[in-house]
Design an enzyme around this catalytic site. Structure first.
Site, PDB file in Angstrom:
ATOM      1  N   LYS A 178       0.754  -1.322   0.198  1.00 32.34           N
ATOM      2  CA  LYS A 178      -0.020   0.024   0.041  1.00 32.34           C
ATOM      3  C   LYS A 178       0.990   1.277   0.203  1.00 32.34           C
ATOM      4  CE  LYS A 178      -2.269  -0.907   3.749  1.00 32.34           C
ATOM      5  NZ  LYS A 178      -1.522  -2.379   4.108  1.00 32.34           N
ATOM      6  N   GLU A 204       1.464   6.890  11.617  1.00 33.22           N
ATOM      7  CA  GLU A 204       2.788   6.338  11.050  1.00 33.22           C
ATOM      8  C   GLU A 204       3.728   6.270  11.803  1.00 33.22           C
ATOM      9  OE1 GLU A 204       3.695   6.577   6.818  1.00 33.22           O
ATOM     10  OE2 GLU A 204       2.009   5.529   7.575  1.00 33.22           O
ATOM     11  N   ARG A 205       4.759   5.105  11.448  1.00 36.85           N
ATOM     12  CA  ARG A 205       5.858   5.006  12.094  1.00 36.85           C
ATOM     13  C   ARG A 205       7.015   6.225  11.775  1.00 36.85           C
ATOM     14  NH1 ARG A 205       4.304   0.571   9.885  1.00 36.85           N
ATOM     15  NH2 ARG A 205       3.991  -1.201  11.192  1.00 36.85           N
TER      16      ARG A 205
END
Length: 485
Positions: A178, A204-205
Site C-alpha cells: 500500500k 505512521e511510524r
C-alpha cells in the site's frame, strides 16, 4: 529516531500554544485526569466545543473540548501527553479551535497536527492560520461532471480508473504494497498535473515518515508537496485529528489558490482506530466488533470534505488496512461506501511477485463505463477481466490434470491470461534500488495498446517472462526472443 520525533512534536506544540496573549482569557482548573481524558471546571462560562485549552503550570498540555457536563465541567481529549498533570492545575481557554497554517509557504514542509513544523527548519512566517474543523463544500458549489485522473500505473488506469475529485481506496493487509503504491503515485502525479500533493500520515511510524520525506526530496517533488503526520506514538486525539488538519491545508489550495490537490492518506484504518480509542476513553458503549458507535459519522465527516468544485479538485487516494484480510470488517465496509474506486491488493499476487499486486477481479471503479472512459477502453478492460476470470476457473483443473488436458481454446485463454498478468506488472521509480528495474510511467493509450495486442495473440510465441516488468509493450523489443514457455 522515534525519541527525536517525539521531542519535535512537543517542541512544536509548545510554540503553538504560546503564540497568543493570555490576558483576559477564560480560566478554569483541572477537575480530573483519566489517561487522555481531562475534565476541566470553569466557574465563569464553559468553552465552546472544539475549543483549544492549555493546561498545566506551563500550559504545555493541549486539550480539545469534546463535551459539556453539569457543574461547569468541560470534558476534553488531550492531544499531547498528560504526564505530570494534576487536579487543580490552571487551564486557559484560548477561545479558538486547533488551527494550522495555510498558503504557499507550507509547500515543501513537514507538520504535526498542531501545524508546527517538525522538519528541523524555521517555521514559515506571516502565514494565515485556519481552524481544522470546517464544513464541506456545499453541493451547489460542486462540479458533477466525471473526469478521469490518470496515474501512469497500468493496472490502475486500465481496470480501476480514478475519478478527478473522487476518493479511491487502497485495500490490503500488512505487507502487500500500500505505502509503496502511494509513494509511486506522488512521484507520477506531481510532475503530470499543475497541482500539489499533500501526504497525511495517520499513525505512521517515525521511520516511515523520515524515509518518505527523503524519497520525495530525492525525487525532486518536495517543493510541490506538504507532509503532515500524526505519529504512532502520539495520543489518540492527535492521530484522530491529523486528517482534518491535512484537509484544511488541501481546501486552501483548492478554493483560494485554485489548484488541483492530490491528497494521500496512509492509513484510514489508523484514523478509525484512533477514533475507537477516543470513544473508549470517553466511556461510550462499543458497537459491532468493538468499534465506536459513531464510526460511520466520523468517517463521513472526514470523507465529505474531499470533493471537486469549480475552482479545483481534491482527489484522494487512501490506504486502508484490512484487519486479518477480512473485507467484511466494519472499518472496511463503512469506508467502501464513500469511494468511487477500490483498488484491492492481493497477498496471493504479491507472493507470486506480481507487483503492483492489484487484484483485477476484485478491484472496481464507478468510472469504468463507456460514457466516461470511451468504448475502446471499456471493451478492452472487460475482455482483460473476462480472460483472467476464465483462467481463475481453469486453475483447479490445471492443478489436478495438467495443462495438457485442456482444450485448444482453453489453452489459448491460459496463455493470454498469464501474459496479461505479467504485462500488468510495472517497475516503479520509487523501488529501483530494491528491484534493479528502471522505473516506468505508462500512458493509458500504451496500456490499452499492449493489452489489445496480447489478446490478439501477437506475443503467443514469446516467453511469459519477456512481458514481466515492462513499461510499454514495445519495450519487449529490447529483450531477446525465446520460445514460448
Amino acid at each position: 529516531m522515534a525519541k527525536d520525533q517525539a521531542g519535535k512534536l512537543q517542541s512544536g506544540a509548545s510554540k503553538n500554544i504560546y503564540r497568543e496573549n493570555d490576558a483576559g482569557k477564560n480560566r478554569g482548573s483541572v477537575a480530573a485526569v483519566r489517561g487522555s481524558v481531562v475534565d476541566v471546571h470553569f466557574s465563569a462560562k464553559l468553552p465552546s466545543l472544539y475549543n483549544q485549552l492549555r493546561a498545566g503550570p506551563d500550559g504545555e498540555v493541549v486539550i480539545e473540548v469534546v463535551s459539556h457536563h453539569g457543574g461547569g465541567i468541560a470534558r476534553g481529549i488531550a492531544l499531547s501527553p498528560t504526564g505530570g498533570l494534576r487536579r487543580g492545575d490552571p487551564v486557559i481557554d484560548t477561545g479558538t479551535m486547533i488551527d494550522v497554517p495555510v498558503g504557499k509557504q507550507v509547500l515543501g514542509r513537514m507538520f504535526n497536527v498542531f501545524g508546527s513544523v517538525i522538519d528541523e527548519k524555521e517555521p514559515p512566517e506571516k502565514v494565515e492560520m485556519r481552524g481544522i474543523h470546517r464544513p464541506p463544500a456545499p453541493i451547489s458549489k460542486r462540479v458533477t461532471r466525471a473526469e478521469i485522473f490518470e496515474t501512469g500505473i497500468k493496472a490502475i488506469d486500465l481496470l480501476t480508473p480514478l475519478e478527478r475529485g473522487g476518493k479511491a481506496g487502497l485495500f490490503g493487509g500488512a505487507g502487500v504494497g500500500k505505502t509503496v503504491l502511494i509513494t509511486e503515485l506522488i512521484n507520477n502525479t506531481v510532475g503530470k498535473y499543475e497541482g500539489v500533493s499533500i501526504f497525511c500520515g495517520i499513525g505512521e511510524r517515525s521511520r516511515e515518515a523520515e524515509e518518505l520525506y527523503r524519497d520525495i526530496q530525492e525525487a525532486g517533488v518536495l517543493d510541490n508537496t506538504v507532509m503532515i503526520f500524526g505519529q504512532m506514538n502520539e495520543p489518540p486525539g492527535a492521530r484522530y485529528l491529523v486528517g482534518h488538519s491535512a484537509l484544511t491545508m488541501a481546501e486552501y489550495f483548492r478554493d483560494d489558490a485554485r489548484q488541483d490537490v492530490l491528497l494521500l492518506i496512509d492509513n484510514i484504518f489508523r484514523f478509525v482506530q484512533a477514533g475507537s480509542e477516543v470513544s473508549g476513553l470517553l466511556g461510550k458503549m462499543p458497537s459491532r466488533v468493538g468499534y465506536q458507535p459513531t464510526l460511520s459519522t466520523e468517517i463521513a465527516e472526514l470523507q465529505e470534505r474531499i470533493s471537486n468544485t469549480a475552482t479545483g479538485a481534491i482527489t484522494s487516494i487512501q490506504a486502508v488496512y484490512v484487519p486479518a484480510d477480512d473485507f467484511t470488517d466494519p472499518s472496511a465496509t463503512h469506508t467502501f461506501a464513500h469511494l468511487s474506486a477500490s483498488i484491492i491488493l492481493s497477498r496471493k499476487r504479491a507472493s507470486e511477485g506480481l507487483y503492483p499486486a492489484v487484484d483485477p477481479l476484485q478491484s472496481w471503479s464507478k468510472m469504468l463505463t463507456p460514457l466516461v472512459v470511451g468504448e475502446r477502453h471499456y471493451l478492452v478492460a472487460q475482455e482483460v477481466r473476462r480472460t483472467l476470470a476464465e483462467y481463475e476457473e481453469l486453475k483447479d483443473i490445471i492443478a489436478m490434470l495438467g495443462l495438457e488436458e485442456l482444450s485448444q481454446e482453453d489453452r489459448q485463454v491460459v496463455n493470454r491470461a498469464r501474459r496479461l498478468e505479467r504485462f500488468l506488472t510495472q517497475p516503479f521509480v520509487t523501488t529501483e534500488q530494491f528491484t534493479g528495474y528502471s522505473g516506468k510511467v505508462v500512458d493509458l493509450e500504451d496500456a490499452l495498446d499492449g493489452c489489445e495486442r496480447i489478446l490478439n495473440d501477437e506475443f503467443a510465441e514469446r516467453s511469459e517472462s519477456d512481458l514481466y516488468m515492462l513499461g510499454k509493450i514495445d519495450d519487449i523489443k529490447s529483450k531477446p526472443g525465446r520460445d514460448s514457455a
